[in-house]
Design a protein around this motif. Structure first.
Motif, mmCIF file in Angstrom:
data_model
loop_
_atom_site.group_PDB
_atom_site.id
_atom_site.type_symbol
_atom_site.label_atom_id
_atom_site.label_comp_id
_atom_site.label_asym_id
_atom_site.label_seq_id
_atom_site.Cartn_x
_atom_site.Cartn_y
_atom_site.Cartn_z
ATOM 1 N N MET A 269 0.839 -1.324 -0.218
ATOM 2 C CA MET A 269 -0.061 -0.080 -0.175
ATOM 3 C C MET A 269 0.844 1.148 -0.138
ATOM 4 O O MET A 269 0.535 2.147 -0.703
ATOM 5 C CB MET A 269 -0.986 0.103 1.154
ATOM 6 C CG MET A 269 -2.060 -0.896 1.258
ATOM 7 S SD MET A 269 -2.825 -0.991 2.776
ATOM 8 C CE MET A 269 -3.778 0.658 2.710
ATOM 9 N N ILE B 137 1.435 4.152 -2.777
ATOM 10 C CA ILE B 137 1.320 5.742 -2.505
ATOM 11 C C ILE B 137 2.561 6.337 -3.069
ATOM 12 O O ILE B 137 2.559 7.448 -3.715
ATOM 13 C CB ILE B 137 1.025 5.706 -1.160
ATOM 14 C CG1 ILE B 137 -0.252 5.397 -0.850
ATOM 15 C CG2 ILE B 137 1.296 7.481 -0.836
ATOM 16 C CD1 ILE B 137 -0.583 5.001 0.662
ATOM 17 N N THR C 176 -7.874 3.236 -5.628
ATOM 18 C CA THR C 176 -8.422 3.449 -4.506
ATOM 19 C C THR C 176 -9.338 2.374 -3.897
ATOM 20 O O THR C 176 -9.266 2.058 -2.587
ATOM 21 C CB THR C 176 -9.553 4.535 -4.587
ATOM 22 O OG1 THR C 176 -10.492 4.160 -5.603
ATOM 23 C CG2 THR C 176 -8.708 5.888 -5.021
ATOM 24 N N TYR D 224 -6.569 0.423 -2.052
ATOM 25 C CA TYR D 224 -6.254 0.863 -0.663
ATOM 26 C C TYR D 224 -7.359 0.238 0.269
ATOM 27 O O TYR D 224 -7.045 -0.280 1.318
ATOM 28 C CB TYR D 224 -6.121 2.285 -0.881
ATOM 29 C CG TYR D 224 -4.961 2.943 -1.475
ATOM 30 C CD1 TYR D 224 -3.669 2.018 -1.445
ATOM 31 C CD2 TYR D 224 -5.270 3.841 -2.679
ATOM 32 C CE1 TYR D 224 -2.545 2.690 -2.371
ATOM 33 C CE2 TYR D 224 -4.068 4.222 -3.182
ATOM 34 C CZ TYR D 224 -2.978 3.687 -3.208
ATOM 35 O OH TYR D 224 -2.001 4.282 -3.979
#
Length: 146
Positions: A14, A18, A77, A80
């Motif tokens: 994750m 990012i 998204t 995540y």
């Protein structure tokens, strides 16, 4: 329980995605701002523009990075969110962490393909494979919480 959550393996991919998204942001700015200057675009004079305006006035290769950055705000998204479910349900280690790393690797490869050559067939294959990884993670998350 708190320590288990902090040490869930799935948190690493994750954070990696990012970080990659921020790399793409910097690459986009490093490419797009000079292209805007070369095209005579004055940022202080722009009001209410749309993405299509930039597509018309800037070189396609400069826009590819911007398009990819936008893509990294879309499907990831879901990645995540599902990774958070897996971490919270204590199922974010092992195979799920490996699948998450595969998703990240495929998204990075997709970014590089889109930002450089932008071959649609290559992008589609990478997108399809990353989507399959996301589906697998979603199924595993559903099995963990239902």
């Amino acid at each position: 329980m708190h320590d288990d959550l902090i040490h869930s393996e799935i948190l690493r991919p994750m954070v990696a995605l990012i970080a990659w998204t921020l790399v793409m942001l910097l690459w986009m700015l490093a490419t797009r701002l000079p292209a805007m200057k070369a095209a005579g675009v004055d940022l202080s004079q722009l009001v209410g523009t749309r993405a299509a305006d930039a597509d018309r006035s800037l070189p396609a290769s400069a826009q590819w990075k911007a398009h990819n950055y936008n893509h990294l705000m879309e499907q990831p998204t879901l990645f995540y969110a599902v990774c958070a479910v897996l971490a919270l349900s204590h199922t974010g280690d092992g195979v799920n962490a490996w699948i998450a790393w595969a998703y990240v690797g495929l998204r990075v490869a997709h970014s590089i393909a889109q930002a450089t050559t932008n071959r649609v067939q290559t992008r589609f294959i990478l997108f399809l494979l990353s989507s399959l990884a996301l589906i697998a993670l979603t199924l595993h998350a559903a099995m963990a919480v239902f």
